[in-house]
Motif scaffolding. Structure first.
Motif, PDB file in Angstrom:
ATOM      1  N   VAL A   9       0.193  17.885  -4.949  1.00 17.30           N
ATOM      2  CA  VAL A   9      -0.540  16.648  -5.193  1.00 17.30           C
ATOM      3  C   VAL A   9      -0.731  15.878  -3.892  1.00 17.30           C
ATOM      4  O   VAL A   9      -1.793  15.307  -3.640  1.00 17.30           O
ATOM      5  CB  VAL A   9       0.177  15.779  -6.252  1.00 17.30           C
ATOM      6  CG1 VAL A   9      -0.548  14.446  -6.441  1.00 17.30           C
ATOM      7  CG2 VAL A   9       0.261  16.515  -7.579  1.00 17.30           C
ATOM      8  N   GLN A  10       0.298  15.857  -3.045  1.00 16.97           N
ATOM      9  CA  GLN A  10       0.182  15.203  -1.737  1.00 16.97           C
ATOM     10  C   GLN A  10      -0.976  15.794  -0.946  1.00 16.97           C
ATOM     11  O   GLN A  10      -1.777  15.068  -0.351  1.00 16.97           O
ATOM     12  CB  GLN A  10       1.471  15.378  -0.938  1.00 16.97           C
ATOM     13  CG  GLN A  10       2.631  14.512  -1.392  1.00 16.97           C
ATOM     14  CD  GLN A  10       3.833  14.693  -0.494  1.00 16.97           C
ATOM     15  OE1 GLN A  10       4.072  15.772   0.041  1.00 16.97           O
ATOM     16  NE2 GLN A  10       4.605  13.639  -0.326  1.00 16.97           N
ATOM     17  N   LYS A  11      -1.044  17.116  -0.918  1.00 12.01           N
ATOM     18  CA  LYS A  11      -2.078  17.793  -0.142  1.00 12.01           C
ATOM     19  C   LYS A  11      -3.467  17.505  -0.707  1.00 12.01           C
ATOM     20  O   LYS A  11      -4.433  17.320   0.045  1.00 12.01           O
ATOM     21  CB  LYS A  11      -1.805  19.294  -0.112  1.00 12.01           C
ATOM     22  CG  LYS A  11      -0.485  19.659   0.569  1.00 12.01           C
ATOM     23  CD  LYS A  11      -0.210  21.152   0.474  1.00 12.01           C
ATOM     24  CE  LYS A  11       1.141  21.510   1.085  1.00 12.01           C
ATOM     25  NZ  LYS A  11       1.465  22.943   0.936  1.00 12.01           N
ATOM     26  N   ILE A  12      -3.574  17.468  -2.035  1.00 13.75           N
ATOM     27  CA  ILE A  12      -4.862  17.189  -2.676  1.00 13.75           C
ATOM     28  C   ILE A  12      -5.332  15.784  -2.320  1.00 13.75           C
ATOM     29  O   ILE A  12      -6.491  15.564  -1.943  1.00 13.75           O
ATOM     30  CB  ILE A  12      -4.750  17.363  -4.208  1.00 13.75           C
ATOM     31  CG1 ILE A  12      -4.535  18.841  -4.554  1.00 13.75           C
ATOM     32  CG2 ILE A  12      -5.981  16.807  -4.903  1.00 13.75           C
ATOM     33  CD1 ILE A  12      -4.176  19.081  -6.006  1.00 13.75           C
ATOM     34  N   ILE A  13      -4.411  14.812  -2.434  1.00 13.28           N
ATOM     35  CA  ILE A  13      -4.757  13.417  -2.127  1.00 13.28           C
ATOM     36  C   ILE A  13      -5.171  13.279  -0.668  1.00 13.28           C
ATOM     37  O   ILE A  13      -6.177  12.634  -0.346  1.00 13.28           O
ATOM     38  CB  ILE A  13      -3.567  12.492  -2.445  1.00 13.28           C
ATOM     39  CG1 ILE A  13      -3.346  12.429  -3.971  1.00 13.28           C
ATOM     40  CG2 ILE A  13      -3.814  11.077  -1.894  1.00 13.28           C
ATOM     41  CD1 ILE A  13      -2.046  11.790  -4.368  1.00 13.28           C
ATOM     42  N   ALA A  14      -4.402  13.891   0.233  1.00 14.05           N
ATOM     43  CA  ALA A  14      -4.714  13.802   1.665  1.00 14.05           C
ATOM     44  C   ALA A  14      -6.079  14.424   1.960  1.00 14.05           C
ATOM     45  O   ALA A  14      -6.851  13.894   2.764  1.00 14.05           O
ATOM     46  CB  ALA A  14      -3.627  14.505   2.467  1.00 14.05           C
ATOM     47  N   ALA A  15      -6.397  15.551   1.298  1.00 10.94           N
ATOM     48  CA  ALA A  15      -7.681  16.219   1.514  1.00 10.94           C
ATOM     49  C   ALA A  15      -8.840  15.334   1.055  1.00 10.94           C
ATOM     50  O   ALA A  15      -9.859  15.214   1.738  1.00 10.94           O
ATOM     51  CB  ALA A  15      -7.711  17.556   0.767  1.00 10.94           C
ATOM     52  N   GLN A  33       0.851  -1.191   0.000  1.00 11.69           N
ATOM     53  CA  GLN A  33       0.000   0.000   0.000  1.00 11.69           C
ATOM     54  C   GLN A  33       0.884   1.238   0.000  1.00 11.69           C
ATOM     55  O   GLN A  33       1.626   1.486   0.948  1.00 11.69           O
ATOM     56  CB  GLN A  33      -0.897   0.008   1.240  1.00 11.69           C
ATOM     57  CG  GLN A  33      -1.745   1.255   1.392  1.00 11.69           C
ATOM     58  CD  GLN A  33      -2.897   1.307   0.403  1.00 11.69           C
ATOM     59  OE1 GLN A  33      -3.708   0.394   0.340  1.00 11.69           O
ATOM     60  NE2 GLN A  33      -2.989   2.389  -0.362  1.00 11.69           N
ATOM     61  N   LEU A  34       0.817   2.013  -1.077  1.00 12.95           N
ATOM     62  CA  LEU A  34       1.513   3.297  -1.141  1.00 12.95           C
ATOM     63  C   LEU A  34       0.530   4.391  -0.732  1.00 12.95           C
ATOM     64  O   LEU A  34      -0.681   4.250  -0.933  1.00 12.95           O
ATOM     65  CB  LEU A  34       2.055   3.544  -2.546  1.00 12.95           C
ATOM     66  CG  LEU A  34       3.116   2.535  -3.013  1.00 12.95           C
ATOM     67  CD1 LEU A  34       3.307   2.608  -4.518  1.00 12.95           C
ATOM     68  CD2 LEU A  34       4.432   2.767  -2.304  1.00 12.95           C
ATOM     69  N   THR A  35       1.022   5.469  -0.153  1.00 11.76           N
ATOM     70  CA  THR A  35       0.162   6.532   0.354  1.00 11.76           C
ATOM     71  C   THR A  35       0.567   7.887  -0.222  1.00 11.76           C
ATOM     72  O   THR A  35       1.503   7.973  -1.025  1.00 11.76           O
ATOM     73  CB  THR A  35       0.240   6.602   1.893  1.00 11.76           C
ATOM     74  OG1 THR A  35       1.529   7.140   2.267  1.00 11.76           O
ATOM     75  CG2 THR A  35       0.058   5.222   2.528  1.00 11.76           C
ATOM     76  N   ASP A  36      -0.122   8.924   0.236  1.00 14.86           N
ATOM     77  CA  ASP A  36       0.219  10.271  -0.224  1.00 14.86           C
ATOM     78  C   ASP A  36       1.658  10.639   0.127  1.00 14.86           C
ATOM     79  O   ASP A  36       2.255  11.490  -0.519  1.00 14.86           O
ATOM     80  CB  ASP A  36      -0.752  11.299   0.367  1.00 14.86           C
ATOM     81  CG  ASP A  36      -0.709  11.339   1.882  1.00 14.86           C
ATOM     82  OD1 ASP A  36      -1.114  10.350   2.513  1.00 14.86           O
ATOM     83  OD2 ASP A  36      -0.270  12.354   2.440  1.00 14.86           O
ATOM     84  N   ARG A  37       2.241   9.987   1.155  1.00 13.91           N
ATOM     85  CA  ARG A  37       3.631  10.268   1.533  1.00 13.91           C
ATOM     86  C   ARG A  37       4.616   9.750   0.505  1.00 13.91           C
ATOM     87  O   ARG A  37       5.795  10.099   0.536  1.00 13.91           O
ATOM     88  CB  ARG A  37       3.940   9.655   2.908  1.00 13.91           C
ATOM     89  CG  ARG A  37       3.243  10.364   4.060  1.00 13.91           C
ATOM     90  CD  ARG A  37       3.696  11.795   4.162  1.00 13.91           C
ATOM     91  NE  ARG A  37       3.019  12.509   5.235  1.00 13.91           N
ATOM     92  CZ  ARG A  37       3.214  13.796   5.500  1.00 13.91           C
ATOM     93  NH1 ARG A  37       4.037  14.496   4.746  1.00 13.91           N
ATOM     94  NH2 ARG A  37       2.568  14.387   6.480  1.00 13.91           N
TER      95      ARG A  37
END
Length: 320
Positions: A300-306, A288-292
């Motif tokens: 893009v990280q912030k968008i995915i996390a939101a 499992q890969l994540t926004d990190r």
């Protein structure tokens, strides 16, 4: 509290600080610390000096391994320091493969390292994660490396053209032209790895095959490196069909993002089913890969996390 770091050269210090000290400003904003330098010695002063020193060490190691620093590198190093996790960037000679231009492809996050380790240790690897985490690109890099080492004789890349469905007829051209838009990301990744000339040569010889998932039906794929991309858009029947194509000497990587399912409403995703059904089978790994692990623009990280936060709240409201 005060900590110091002595860099191997002033050039490393300048790269750590960044243009107009942009990297240092990020670190100072994230931690209660002040950072300065005299020649090649960096000094960190404040309650969070230890964590800041961990970030500086990681950035210096990245530079020494040949990496170029950017905002994503810095923010990932900050995240690792906050979590108290040690991350040692890949050494200069430690890479997955070289692109056609001679650029080394390396893991940039702990999640990516875990992903590559599982690919190396298992016949089938399923990777789930958001866009920008390198799922497909790293899988293609591993396929190219295996192909160059003559561990496999063929690379097969496939994905479901789910957006086209039964509506391919409205698109101009023959069938290959109709499905090309859905396979373009795979073309681009392979051309980057191999160089356009080699890519075209292998394609003409049939050593590389890029085709819609429907083309896999009825075949047994021996001695091949097979990548199924956008697997969230497979049906359970298509996923089973794909998995049962794997032959002797073959290696398979399945990638997808279960938050981006384009199947018709009410249709189950084959990727979701496969994760549940295959999770305890030996020689099949799930990562499992994540926004990190996103290595695109930091936004893009912030968008995915939101979006993930919003989806969790929606599930809670619906009692799921």
């Amino acid at each position: 509290m005060e900590r110091t770091y002595e860099a191997k050269s002033l050039d490393i210090v300048m790269n750590i600080f960044g243009s107009f000290d942009e990297n240092i400003k990020i670190i100072e904003k994230e931690f209660d610390v002040r950072i300065s330098n005299r020649d090649n010695v960096i000094k960190m002063t404040g309650p969070d000096a230890d964590k800041a020193a961990s970030v500086i060490n990681q950035l210096a190691a990245s530079l020494e391994s040949g990496e170029e620093l950017n905002e994503q590198n810095v923010r990932y190093a900050v995240f690792m320091a906050k979590e108290g996790i040690e991350f040692v960037p890949a050494a200069a000679g430690d890479y997955i493969c070289l692109t056609g231009r001679g650029k080394p492809i390396k893991c940039k996050t702990r999640g990516q390292e875990d992903y590559i380790r599982k690919i190396r240790e298992n016949t089938v690897t399923i990777a789930v994660g958001p866009a920008g985490t390198g799922k497909t690109y790293l899988a293609v890099a591993m396929a190219v490396d295996s192909f160059r080492r003559k561990e496999v004789s063929k690379i097969i890349l496939t994905r479901p053209a789910v957006e086209a469905g039964e509506k391919l007829g409205f698109l101009p051209g023959d069938l290959q032209m109709k499905v090309d838009p859905y396979l373009r990301p795979l073309y681009d990744a392979l051309a980057d790895m191999l160089g356009m000339e080699n890519y075209q040569k292998y394609l003409e010889r049939g050593l590389i095959e890029i085709a819609p998932l429907a083309y896999m039906r009825g075949r047994t794929l021996d001695d091949a490196y097979i990548i199924l991309d956008e697997a969230q858009n497979t049906t359970p029947e298509q996923m089973k069909m794909f998995l049962t194509r794997i032959g002797f000497g073959s290696h398979a990587v399945i990638t997808g993002d279960i938050t981006q399912i384009d199947l018709p409403r009410g249709t189950r995703s084959g990727l979701r089913d496969a994760i549940k059904i295959l999770k305890n089978i030996e020689d099949i790994a799930i990562t499992q890969l994540t926004d990190r692990d996103v290595v695109r623009h930091p936004l893009v990280q912030k968008i995915i996390a939101a979006y993930e936060r919003s989806e969790r709240k929606e599930q809670q409201r619906n009692g799921q």
